[in-house]
Scaffold this motif. Sequence first.
Motif, PDB file in Angstrom:
ATOM      1  N   PHE A 278       0.143  -1.655 -10.800  1.00 58.24           N
ATOM      2  CA  PHE A 278       1.109  -0.779 -10.831  1.00 58.24           C
ATOM      3  C   PHE A 278       1.271   0.524  -9.944  1.00 58.24           C
ATOM      4  CE2 PHE A 278       3.498   2.787 -12.921  1.00 58.24           C
ATOM      5  CZ  PHE A 278       4.822   1.652 -12.967  1.00 58.24           C
ATOM      6  N   GLN A 279      -0.390   0.914  -9.272  1.00 58.10           N
ATOM      7  CA  GLN A 279      -0.142   1.907  -8.257  1.00 58.10           C
ATOM      8  C   GLN A 279      -0.040   2.239  -7.272  1.00 58.10           C
ATOM      9  OE1 GLN A 279      -4.324   3.187 -10.686  1.00 58.10           O
ATOM     10  NE2 GLN A 279      -3.298   5.329 -11.041  1.00 58.10           N
ATOM     11  N   TRP A 280       0.367   0.865  -6.974  1.00 57.70           N
ATOM     12  CA  TRP A 280       0.299   0.359  -5.385  1.00 57.70           C
ATOM     13  C   TRP A 280       1.687   0.970  -4.540  1.00 57.70           C
ATOM     14  CZ3 TRP A 280      -0.794  -5.699  -4.959  1.00 57.70           C
ATOM     15  CH2 TRP A 280      -1.509  -6.261  -4.679  1.00 57.70           C
ATOM     16  N   SER A 281       1.081   1.639  -3.171  1.00 60.61           N
ATOM     17  CA  SER A 281       2.453   2.046  -2.716  1.00 60.61           C
ATOM     18  C   SER A 281       2.914   1.239  -2.573  1.00 60.61           C
ATOM     19  CB  SER A 281       1.947   2.906  -2.042  1.00 60.61           C
ATOM     20  OG  SER A 281       1.042   2.739  -0.854  1.00 60.61           O
ATOM     21  N   GLU A 282       4.167   0.992  -1.743  1.00 56.64           N
ATOM     22  CA  GLU A 282       5.238   0.092  -1.216  1.00 56.64           C
ATOM     23  C   GLU A 282       4.179  -0.304  -0.177  1.00 56.64           C
ATOM     24  OE1 GLU A 282       9.786  -0.493   0.201  1.00 56.64           O
ATOM     25  OE2 GLU A 282       9.002   1.109  -0.273  1.00 56.64           O
ATOM     26  N   ASN A 283       3.571   0.415   0.640  1.00 51.70           N
ATOM     27  CA  ASN A 283       3.186  -0.074   2.225  1.00 51.70           C
ATOM     28  C   ASN A 283       1.803  -1.297   1.902  1.00 51.70           C
ATOM     29  OD1 ASN A 283       4.545   1.409   3.712  1.00 51.70           O
ATOM     30  ND2 ASN A 283       3.407   2.945   3.850  1.00 51.70           N
ATOM     31  N   GLU A 284       1.316  -0.501   0.025  1.00 51.72           N
ATOM     32  CA  GLU A 284       0.161  -1.211  -0.119  1.00 51.72           C
ATOM     33  C   GLU A 284       0.662  -2.386  -0.640  1.00 51.72           C
ATOM     34  OE1 GLU A 284      -3.695   1.428  -1.317  1.00 51.72           O
ATOM     35  OE2 GLU A 284      -2.048   1.451  -2.620  1.00 51.72           O
ATOM     36  N   PHE A 285       2.111  -2.699  -1.219  1.00 52.34           N
ATOM     37  CA  PHE A 285       2.198  -3.382  -2.162  1.00 52.34           C
ATOM     38  C   PHE A 285       2.970  -5.223  -0.631  1.00 52.34           C
ATOM     39  CE2 PHE A 285       6.272  -6.280  -2.120  1.00 52.34           C
ATOM     40  CZ  PHE A 285       5.581  -7.034  -3.992  1.00 52.34           C
ATOM     41  N   LEU A 286       3.353  -4.734   0.186  1.00 49.84           N
ATOM     42  CA  LEU A 286       3.657  -5.020   1.149  1.00 49.84           C
ATOM     43  C   LEU A 286       2.625  -5.992   1.877  1.00 49.84           C
ATOM     44  CD1 LEU A 286       6.473  -3.107   2.927  1.00 49.84           C
ATOM     45  CD2 LEU A 286       6.838  -5.344   1.761  1.00 49.84           C
ATOM     46  N   LYS A 287       1.408  -4.941   2.446  1.00 49.30           N
ATOM     47  CA  LYS A 287       0.089  -5.180   2.503  1.00 49.30           C
ATOM     48  C   LYS A 287      -0.145  -6.227   2.418  1.00 49.30           C
ATOM     49  CE  LYS A 287      -4.719  -3.919   3.885  1.00 49.30           C
ATOM     50  NZ  LYS A 287      -5.402  -2.623   4.125  1.00 49.30           N
TER      51      LYS A 287
END
Length: 374
Positions: A278-287
């Motif tokens: 849940f703490q992933w940023s959008e950039n982390e999610f995409l990565k």
Amino acid sequence: MNYQQLAEQIKVWATELGFQKAGICDVDLSNHEAELQRWLDAGYHGSMDWMERHGMMRARPAELLPGTIRVISVRMDYLPPEAQFASNLSDPNQAYISRYALGRDYHKLIRNQLKKLGQKIEQEVEQLGYRPFVDSAPILERPLAQKAGLGWIGKHSLILDKESGSWFFLGELLVDIPLPIDTPQEDQCGKCRACITSCPTNAIVDDAVVDARRCISYLTIEFDGVIPEQYRKAMGNRIYGCDDCQLVCPWNRFSDLTQQDDFHRRDSLANANLVTLFQWSENEFLKYMEGSAIRRIGHVQWLRNISIALGNAPYSIEIIEVLESRLGISELLDEHINWALTEQRAQLPRTVTSEQTKKNRLIRIVEKGLPRDA
């Protein structure tokens, strides 16, 4: 041309290309049209308007590729060795992700292999019209797989094979040559109703009939709106898809592990802690989701699904804090976060006062070595 010999060679090529089984059928699905229309009329397709828009084309493969007279149906196993079904589902602080989505997206891989199969066939005949499909066109792939002898349609609506269960992907190669057809498998479900009775949201409304509007896979993947409250508790910690109907199927005790490394669980999902995800940023999610089928739902829908799971998790001040930290991103997300916060706070013992809650928060801050006004 000896088409019987060619059909046998096609199955050998399919195995060499990584498919576990291949079968051949004609294109007549007319006996499925009335059933498809009833399903659409009942609204069981939910918000998947494209299913209604294409209408009966789904039962008419020749309309997708004029001249098609045969379909080569293939199967590729996807069950990863690190499945961890029981331990994952039973831990409410861990996210459950449908086992087909733990590795790389299967669409491109299977489509490429089907294209290679078509090219091999093309080299053997003077002229060939062909087209590969992997969930990429309006086509009834399960009835085709059944006709091609890959299995039968189980009561959960998935294809079941008596030697391999149901943990596999399907793909189709439409061709315009008169290959001999295979014999369908007989239905082996008998009186078993395990899949129907185990569905968390009672989405299987009749044998092989699923109301997508109730299905957790649909709600977490295909549906991008507000998930009805009546299904949120039943979703538990399932944040992307649901495998319950397959987990209880007796035939799946015969399933083999995948031979494709691409379908193994990716490292970023080895720790599926809900708070962490849940703490992933959008950039982390995409990565972290690059090359994954999960990526296509987007970051907000990812957070929406996880927020429901966090609401179903045991009370934790950390959960409350991370939920509050995501408020204000979108109205859609706020709706689910506020529900989750209500569910979390409802678990507080009646003796716990707001002052005690503040004290717990202060203790956490001190433990982290942060200033008291952090």
